[in-house]
Write a protein that holds these residues in place. Sequence first.
Motif, PDB file in Angstrom:
ATOM      1  N   GLY A  52       0.742  -1.349   0.157  1.00  0.00           N
ATOM      2  CA  GLY A  52       0.012   0.189  -0.121  1.00  0.00           C
ATOM      3  C   GLY A  52       0.872   1.304  -0.023  1.00  0.00           C
ATOM      4  N   GLU A  53       0.171   2.396   0.241  1.00  0.00           N
ATOM      5  CA  GLU A  53       0.781   3.691   0.292  1.00  0.00           C
ATOM      6  C   GLU A  53       1.887   3.690   1.596  1.00  0.00           C
ATOM      7  N   THR A  54       2.865   4.563   1.563  1.00  0.00           N
ATOM      8  CA  THR A  54       3.522   4.913   2.514  1.00  0.00           C
ATOM      9  C   THR A  54       2.779   5.897   3.377  1.00  0.00           C
ATOM     10  N   THR A  55       3.030   5.851   4.681  1.00  0.00           N
ATOM     11  CA  THR A  55       2.489   6.826   5.600  1.00  0.00           C
ATOM     12  C   THR A  55       3.277   7.542   6.566  1.00  0.00           C
ATOM     13  N   ALA A  56       3.424   8.695   6.951  1.00  0.00           N
ATOM     14  CA  ALA A  56       4.365   9.064   8.011  1.00  0.00           C
ATOM     15  C   ALA A  56       4.402   8.553   9.352  1.00  0.00           C
ATOM     16  N   LYS A  57       2.747   8.151   9.877  1.00  0.00           N
ATOM     17  CA  LYS A  57       2.530   7.454  10.931  1.00  0.00           C
ATOM     18  C   LYS A  57       3.429   6.256  10.982  1.00  0.00           C
ATOM     19  N   ARG A  58       3.666   5.467   9.702  1.00  0.00           N
ATOM     20  CA  ARG A  58       4.400   4.255  10.096  1.00  0.00           C
ATOM     21  C   ARG A  58       6.109   4.598   9.650  1.00  0.00           C
ATOM     22  N   GLY A  59       6.525   5.833   9.583  1.00  0.00           N
ATOM     23  CA  GLY A  59       7.857   5.995   9.373  1.00  0.00           C
ATOM     24  C   GLY A  59       8.163   5.699   7.987  1.00  0.00           C
ATOM     25  N   GLY A  60       7.247   5.895   7.148  1.00  0.00           N
ATOM     26  CA  GLY A  60       7.455   5.738   5.697  1.00  0.00           C
ATOM     27  C   GLY A  60       7.421   4.419   5.244  1.00  0.00           C
ATOM     28  N   LYS A  61       7.117   3.564   6.100  1.00  0.00           N
ATOM     29  CA  LYS A  61       7.012   1.855   5.704  1.00  0.00           C
ATOM     30  C   LYS A  61       5.619   1.715   5.168  1.00  0.00           C
ATOM     31  N   PRO A  62       5.542   1.177   4.051  1.00  0.00           N
ATOM     32  CA  PRO A  62       4.007   0.742   3.559  1.00  0.00           C
ATOM     33  C   PRO A  62       3.443  -0.656   4.321  1.00  0.00           C
ATOM     34  N   LYS A  63       2.195  -0.449   4.059  1.00  0.00           N
ATOM     35  CA  LYS A  63       1.515  -1.726   4.505  1.00  0.00           C
ATOM     36  C   LYS A  63       1.448  -2.729   3.695  1.00  0.00           C
ATOM     37  N   ARG A  64       1.535  -4.015   3.706  1.00  0.00           N
ATOM     38  CA  ARG A  64       1.410  -4.920   2.844  1.00  0.00           C
ATOM     39  C   ARG A  64      -0.040  -5.497   3.041  1.00  0.00           C
ATOM     40  N   TYR A  65      -0.900  -5.440   2.099  1.00  0.00           N
ATOM     41  CA  TYR A  65      -2.360  -6.029   2.154  1.00  0.00           C
ATOM     42  C   TYR A  65      -2.354  -7.299   1.191  1.00  0.00           C
ATOM     43  N   PHE A  66      -3.183  -8.194   1.947  1.00  0.00           N
ATOM     44  CA  PHE A  66      -3.335  -9.527   1.773  1.00  0.00           C
ATOM     45  C   PHE A  66      -4.852  -9.799   1.261  1.00  0.00           C
ATOM     46  N   LYS A  67      -4.918 -10.656  -0.030  1.00  0.00           N
ATOM     47  CA  LYS A  67      -6.399 -10.942  -0.259  1.00  0.00           C
ATOM     48  C   LYS A  67      -6.322 -12.408  -0.645  1.00  0.00           C
ATOM     49  N   MET A  68      -7.507 -13.043  -0.464  1.00  0.00           N
ATOM     50  CA  MET A  68      -7.600 -14.461  -0.622  1.00  0.00           C
ATOM     51  C   MET A  68      -7.708 -14.719  -2.273  1.00  0.00           C
ATOM     52  N   THR A  69      -7.030 -15.782  -2.834  1.00  0.00           N
ATOM     53  CA  THR A  69      -7.300 -15.955  -4.336  1.00  0.00           C
ATOM     54  C   THR A  69      -8.392 -17.205  -4.288  1.00  0.00           C
ATOM     55  N   SER A  70      -8.589 -17.467  -5.455  1.00  0.00           N
ATOM     56  CA  SER A  70      -9.778 -18.491  -5.799  1.00  0.00           C
ATOM     57  C   SER A  70      -9.161 -19.701  -5.316  1.00  0.00           C
ATOM     58  N   TYR A  71      -8.042 -20.113  -5.500  1.00  0.00           N
ATOM     59  CA  TYR A  71      -7.362 -21.187  -4.735  1.00  0.00           C
ATOM     60  C   TYR A  71      -7.589 -21.251  -3.294  1.00  0.00           C
ATOM     61  N   GLY A  72      -7.241 -20.247  -2.551  1.00  0.00           N
ATOM     62  CA  GLY A  72      -7.426 -20.081  -1.289  1.00  0.00           C
ATOM     63  C   GLY A  72      -8.896 -20.314  -0.771  1.00  0.00           C
ATOM     64  N   ARG A  73      -9.695 -19.709  -1.616  1.00  0.00           N
ATOM     65  CA  ARG A  73     -11.250 -19.773  -1.361  1.00  0.00           C
ATOM     66  C   ARG A  73     -11.485 -21.478  -1.490  1.00  0.00           C
ATOM     67  N   ALA A  74     -11.078 -22.186  -2.453  1.00  0.00           N
ATOM     68  CA  ALA A  74     -11.410 -23.488  -2.739  1.00  0.00           C
ATOM     69  C   ALA A  74     -10.723 -24.287  -1.579  1.00  0.00           C
ATOM     70  N   ALA A  75      -9.692 -23.909  -1.124  1.00  0.00           N
ATOM     71  CA  ALA A  75      -9.051 -24.696   0.018  1.00  0.00           C
ATOM     72  C   ALA A  75      -9.928 -24.698   1.171  1.00  0.00           C
ATOM     73  N   LEU A  76     -10.249 -23.262   1.443  1.00  0.00           N
ATOM     74  CA  LEU A  76     -11.526 -23.319   2.668  1.00  0.00           C
ATOM     75  C   LEU A  76     -12.801 -23.981   2.435  1.00  0.00           C
ATOM     76  N   GLU A  77     -13.251 -23.787   1.290  1.00  0.00           N
ATOM     77  CA  GLU A  77     -14.422 -24.697   0.952  1.00  0.00           C
ATOM     78  C   GLU A  77     -14.194 -26.198   1.148  1.00  0.00           C
ATOM     79  N   TYR A  78     -13.162 -26.647   0.665  1.00  0.00           N
ATOM     80  CA  TYR A  78     -12.633 -28.079   0.976  1.00  0.00           C
ATOM     81  C   TYR A  78     -12.629 -28.429   2.360  1.00  0.00           C
ATOM     82  N   ASN A  79     -11.822 -27.701   3.082  1.00  0.00           N
ATOM     83  CA  ASN A  79     -11.631 -28.049   4.428  1.00  0.00           C
ATOM     84  C   ASN A  79     -13.216 -28.031   5.163  1.00  0.00           C
ATOM     85  N   ARG A  80     -14.071 -27.002   4.826  1.00  0.00           N
ATOM     86  CA  ARG A  80     -15.221 -26.873   5.548  1.00  0.00           C
ATOM     87  C   ARG A  80     -16.140 -28.121   5.272  1.00  0.00           C
ATOM     88  N   ASP A  81     -16.229 -28.444   3.803  1.00  0.00           N
ATOM     89  CA  ASP A  81     -16.811 -29.594   3.470  1.00  0.00           C
ATOM     90  C   ASP A  81     -16.279 -31.009   3.987  1.00  0.00           C
TER      91      ASP A  81
END
Length: 112
Positions: free
Chosen positions: A64-93
């Motif tokens: 993500g964007e750098t922020t002064a609050k984090r000393g100029g260090k950006p956040k790394r944002y994660f999102k689930m892939t379709s493969y990740g969703r399939a893994a969760l559905e498999y485990n749930r089932d």
Amino acid sequence: MKKYQLGEFEEIVLLTVGVLHGNAYGVAIKEEIEKRLERKVSVGALQSALRRMENKGFLESEVGETTAKRGGKPKRYFKMTSYGRAALEYNRDIRAELWNAIPDVALEAKFV
């Protein structure tokens, strides 16, 4: 089926990334898990799990964007892939199948 194998902590992290959709970065994921599960999470264990699941293709990340609050260090944002969703559905089932296979008499057992 080994291709969707998730450990318990990986499953919790992956579910939490889904819950935080669009706002899933390290600290937010850690806080959400601790709040919902009333369980402490070490930053190292979380970062290791996130990298491992990204390498397996269950997650994607972007910086993500750098922020002064984090000393100029950006956040790394994660999102689930379709493969990740399939893994969760498999485990749930699989879990649902196992729960449904438990005989009623086994669930009526009394604890001493």
